[in-house]
Design an enzyme around this catalytic site. Structure first.
Site, PDB file in Angstrom:
ATOM      1  N   ASP A 160      68.794  94.819  73.246  1.00  0.00           N
ATOM      2  CA  ASP A 160      67.808  94.812  72.370  1.00  0.00           C
ATOM      3  C   ASP A 160      66.479  95.487  72.612  1.00  0.00           C
ATOM      4  O   ASP A 160      65.976  96.284  71.867  1.00  0.00           O
ATOM      5  CB  ASP A 160      67.415  93.287  71.859  1.00  0.00           C
ATOM      6  CG  ASP A 160      68.748  92.428  71.819  1.00  0.00           C
ATOM      7  OD1 ASP A 160      69.199  92.457  70.772  1.00  0.00           O
ATOM      8  OD2 ASP A 160      68.997  91.354  72.695  1.00  0.00           O
ATOM      9  N   HIS A 188      68.756  86.222  71.745  1.00  0.00           N
ATOM     10  CA  HIS A 188      69.364  87.249  71.250  1.00  0.00           C
ATOM     11  C   HIS A 188      70.034  87.230  70.099  1.00  0.00           C
ATOM     12  O   HIS A 188      71.199  86.722  70.112  1.00  0.00           O
ATOM     13  CB  HIS A 188      70.347  87.626  72.553  1.00  0.00           C
ATOM     14  CG  HIS A 188      71.390  88.738  72.237  1.00  0.00           C
ATOM     15  ND1 HIS A 188      70.963  90.191  71.801  1.00  0.00           N
ATOM     16  CD2 HIS A 188      72.689  88.665  71.836  1.00  0.00           C
ATOM     17  CE1 HIS A 188      72.069  90.720  71.641  1.00  0.00           C
ATOM     18  NE2 HIS A 188      73.261  90.051  71.616  1.00  0.00           N
TER      19      HIS A 188
HETATM   20  P1  NAD Z   1      86.457  91.144  73.664  1.00  0.00           P
HETATM   21  O1  NAD Z   1      87.250  90.040  72.957  1.00  0.00           O
HETATM   22  O2  NAD Z   1      86.758  92.482  73.738  1.00  0.00           O
HETATM   23  O3  NAD Z   1      86.420  90.632  75.203  1.00  0.00           O
HETATM   24  C1  NAD Z   1      86.424  89.347  75.605  1.00  0.00           C
HETATM   25  C2  NAD Z   1      87.278  89.121  76.708  1.00  0.00           C
HETATM   26  O4  NAD Z   1      87.107  87.749  77.203  1.00  0.00           O
HETATM   27  C3  NAD Z   1      88.873  89.169  76.426  1.00  0.00           C
HETATM   28  O5  NAD Z   1      89.609  89.962  77.375  1.00  0.00           O
HETATM   29  C4  NAD Z   1      89.226  87.807  76.473  1.00  0.00           C
HETATM   30  O6  NAD Z   1      90.520  87.515  76.976  1.00  0.00           O
HETATM   31  C5  NAD Z   1      88.120  87.239  77.583  1.00  0.00           C
HETATM   32  N1  NAD Z   1      88.152  85.687  77.698  1.00  0.00           N
HETATM   33  C6  NAD Z   1      88.214  84.969  76.613  1.00  0.00           C
HETATM   34  N2  NAD Z   1      88.046  83.661  77.169  1.00  0.00           N
HETATM   35  C7  NAD Z   1      87.907  83.737  78.719  1.00  0.00           C
HETATM   36  C8  NAD Z   1      87.605  83.002  79.642  1.00  0.00           C
HETATM   37  N3  NAD Z   1      87.527  81.689  79.588  1.00  0.00           N
HETATM   38  N4  NAD Z   1      87.367  83.658  81.073  1.00  0.00           N
HETATM   39  C9  NAD Z   1      87.466  84.709  81.348  1.00  0.00           C
HETATM   40  N5  NAD Z   1      87.705  85.628  80.261  1.00  0.00           N
HETATM   41  C10 NAD Z   1      87.908  85.246  78.752  1.00  0.00           C
HETATM   42  O7  NAD Z   1      84.913  90.831  73.463  1.00  0.00           O
HETATM   43  P2  NAD Z   1      83.820  91.968  74.041  1.00  0.00           P
HETATM   44  O8  NAD Z   1      83.657  92.896  72.777  1.00  0.00           O
HETATM   45  O9  NAD Z   1      83.882  92.664  75.217  1.00  0.00           O
HETATM   46  O10 NAD Z   1      82.525  90.931  73.907  1.00  0.00           O
HETATM   47  C11 NAD Z   1      82.369  90.054  74.894  1.00  0.00           C
HETATM   48  C12 NAD Z   1      81.214  88.986  74.511  1.00  0.00           C
HETATM   49  O11 NAD Z   1      80.038  89.706  74.666  1.00  0.00           O
HETATM   50  C13 NAD Z   1      81.215  88.507  73.014  1.00  0.00           C
HETATM   51  O12 NAD Z   1      80.811  87.229  72.843  1.00  0.00           O
HETATM   52  C14 NAD Z   1      80.253  89.299  72.393  1.00  0.00           C
HETATM   53  O13 NAD Z   1      79.708  88.688  71.219  1.00  0.00           O
HETATM   54  C15 NAD Z   1      79.123  89.583  73.519  1.00  0.00           C
HETATM   55  N6  NAD Z   1      78.029  90.664  73.358  1.00  0.00           N
HETATM   56  C16 NAD Z   1      77.002  90.320  73.764  1.00  0.00           C
HETATM   57  C17 NAD Z   1      76.003  91.316  73.939  1.00  0.00           C
HETATM   58  C18 NAD Z   1      74.638  91.099  74.108  1.00  0.00           C
HETATM   59  O14 NAD Z   1      73.828  91.702  73.998  1.00  0.00           O
HETATM   60  N7  NAD Z   1      74.237  89.910  74.719  1.00  0.00           N
HETATM   61  C19 NAD Z   1      76.305  92.382  73.436  1.00  0.00           C
HETATM   62  C20 NAD Z   1      77.620  92.932  73.068  1.00  0.00           C
HETATM   63  C21 NAD Z   1      78.475  91.680  72.999  1.00  0.00           C
HETATM   64  C1  LMR Z   2      75.098  92.885  69.794  1.00  0.00           C
HETATM   65  O1  LMR Z   2      74.025  92.576  69.986  1.00  0.00           O
HETATM   66  O2  LMR Z   2      75.573  93.975  69.708  1.00  0.00           O
HETATM   67  C2  LMR Z   2      76.288  91.788  70.239  1.00  0.00           C
HETATM   68  O3  LMR Z   2      75.674  90.490  70.540  1.00  0.00           O
HETATM   69  C3  LMR Z   2      77.151  91.705  69.564  1.00  0.00           C
HETATM   70  C4  LMR Z   2      77.141  91.046  67.842  1.00  0.00           C
HETATM   71  O4  LMR Z   2      77.622  89.788  67.749  1.00  0.00           O
HETATM   72  O5  LMR Z   2      75.934  91.264  67.629  1.00  0.00           O
END
Ligand code: NAD
Ligand code: LMR
Length: 332
Positions: A160, A188
Site C-alpha cells: 500500500d 491492509h
Molecule cells: P494463491 O492462491 O495463488 O496461492 C496461495 C497458496 O497458498 C496456494 O498455493 C495454496 O495451496 C497455499 N496454501 C493454502 N493453504 C495453505 C497452508 N495451510 N499452508 C501452506 N500453504 C497453503 O494466492 P496468492 O495470490 O499467492 O495470494 C496469497 C495470499 O496473499 C492471499 O491471502 C492474498 O489475498 C494475499 N495478498 C496479500 C497482499 C498484501 O499486500 N498483504 C497482497 C497480495 C495478496
Molecule cells: C492486494 O492489496 O492486492 C491484496 O491484498 C489482494 C487483495 O485481495 O486486494
C-alpha cells in the site's frame, strides 16, 4: 569471507505470489547481493506437484546465492531453523469480496502454523504475514506463538505504501524514487489511511512537501486515498487474480529494510504490534510509519495528526477490533 546462508521460509510457495517471490529471494533482492540463502517452501498436499515444479525451476535458474531448497508439505520440516518467515499461504479473495471475507479459511491456518514456528524456527526469526486479512492473521499468529517476541511479528502494508508513492509519482510526473515518507495507517483493507501530510519529493532545490507540489487538497483527500484503498480490488478486476509481482516485490522491500535498515531520513510503513502510539488502542497489528536499524523497527513519533487524519486513524482501528473479534469467533 562468504556469509553463512540465511534460511527463508515462504509458505504458499506454489501460488502466484510465491512464484514471483522465490526467484527474487534467490537473486538477493530481499537480503542483499552478498547474502547466500536456503529457501524453505511450504504448500499443502494438493499443490505438492506444482511446488516440486517450482523447485525444479529454481535449480534450473542456477542462482549463485541459492545454497539449498527445501520443498515440503510438512509444516515442521518447513519451519525448522528458519531465520525469516514470509507467510503467504492461504486463500486470496475474488472479485466483489472484502479481504475479511477470507477470514474463516485463513485465520485457522495462522493459528496452527504459529505453534510450528514457535517450536521450530531459529531464535529471533522475523515473521512477515502477507496472506489476508494480513493484520489479523499476524495478530492470531502472535497470540498463538507467545514465545516469539512481539517485535518479530509483522504484516505487509508496504505494498500500500509503494502504491501511494506510485500514485504521487504519476500525478506529479516525478521519479518514484524521489518521493518519500508517505504513511499507511491501520489495516491492509479499504479502511486503511494513506497519508501524504508529511511526504516530500526530492527536487534540485531541496525536498518539497507533496501537498505543496500537488496543490489540490480535494484530490489528495479524496481520489488519491480511495485509489490506494481500492488498488487491490482494481488489480483483481483487471487480472482476475490478485496482485502478485507487486506483492512479492513489496515483501522483499519490507524484509530488506527491516534487516538492513531504512535509508537516513526515510520511513516506511509496517503492520506491527505496538504500544498505543498516536492514541491508537493497543492490542492490534496496525500499520505505522517506522524506521529500522540493527534489525529492529521503531515507530516514528511526534508527527502532528490533524482532525481529518484522526478520524481516519480511528476508523481503521475500529475495523481491526471488529476483525479481531470475528477471527476469534471463527477459531472457537
Ligand atoms: P494463491 O492462491 O495463488 O496461492 C496461495 C497458496 O497458498 C496456494 O498455493 C495454496 O495451496 C497455499 N496454501 C493454502 N493453504 C495453505 C497452508 N495451510 N499452508 C501452506 N500453504 C497453503 O494466492 P496468492 O495470490 O499467492 O495470494 C496469497 C495470499 O496473499 C492471499 O491471502 C492474498 O489475498 C494475499 N495478498 C496479500 C497482499 C498484501 O499486500 N498483504 C497482497 C497480495 C495478496
Ligand atoms: C492486494 O492489496 O492486492 C491484496 O491484498 C489482494 C487483495 O485481495 O486486494
Amino acid at each position: 569471507m562468504a556469509k553463512d546462508p540465511v534460511r527463508v521460509l515462504v509458505t504458499g510457495a506454489a501460488g502466484q505470489i510465491g512464484y514471483a517471490l522465490v526467484p527474487m529471494i534467490a537473486r538477493g533482492v530481499m537480503l542483499g547481493a552478498d547474502q547466500p540463502v536456503i529457501l524453505h517452501m511450504l504448500d499443502i498436499p494438493p499443490a505438492a506437484e506444482a511446488l516440486n515444479g517450482v523447485k525444479m525451476e529454481l535449480v534450473d535458474a542456477a542462482f549463485p546465492l541459492l545454497k539449498g531448497v527445501v520443498a515440503t508439505t510438512d509444516v515442521v520440516e518447513a519451519c525448522t531453523g528458519v531465520n525469516v518467515a514470509v507467510m503467504v499461504g492461504g486463500f486470496p479473495r475474488k472479485e466483489g469480496m472484502e479481504r475479511k471475507d477470507v477470514m474463516s479459511k485463513n485465520v485457522s491456518i495462522y493459528k496452527s502454523q504459529a505453534s510450528a514456528l514457535e517450536k521450530h524456527a531459529a531464535a529471533n526469526c522475523k515473521v512477515l504475514v502477507v496472506a489476508n486479512p494480513a493484520n489479523t492473521n499476524a495478530l492470531i499468529l502472535k497470540e498463538f506463538a507467545p514465545s516469539i517476541p512481539e517485535k518479530n511479528i509483522s504484516c505487509l502494508t508496504r505494498l500500500d505504501h509503494n502504491r501511494a508513492l506510485g500514485q504521487i509519482s504519476e500525478r506529479l510526473g516525478v521519479q518514484v524514487s524521489d518521493v518519500k515518507n508517505v504513511i499507511i495507517w491501520g489495516n491492509h483493507s479499504s479502511t486503511q489511511y494513506p497519508d501524504v501530510n508529511h511526504a516530500t519529493v526530492t527536487t534540485p532545490s531541496g525536498d518539497k512537501a507533496v501537498r505543496e507540489l500537488v496543490a489540490d487538497d480535494a484530490w489528495l483527500n479524496g481520489e488519491f486515498i480511495s485509489t490506494v484503498q481500492q488498488r487491490g480490488a482494481a488489480i483483481i478486476k483487471a487480472r482476475k487474480f490478485s496482485s502478485a509481482l507487486s506483492a512479492a516485490s513489496s515483501a522483499c522491500d519490507h524484509i530488506r529494510d527491516w534487516v538492513l535498515g531504512t535509508p537516513q531520513g526515510t520511513w516506511v510503513s509496517m503492520g506491527v504490534y505496538f504500544d498505543g502510539s498516536y492514541n491508537v488502542p493497543a492490542g492490534l497489528i496496525y500499520s505505522f510509519p517506522v524506521t529500522c536499524a540493527n534489525g529492529e523497527w521503531t515507530i516514528v513519533q511526534g508527527l502532528p495528526i490533524d482532525e481529518f487524519s484522526r478520524k481516519k486513524l480511528d476508523l481503521t482501528g475500529e475495523e481491526l477490533f471488529e476483525e479481531k473479534a470475528l477471527a476469534y469467533s471463527c477459531l472457537f
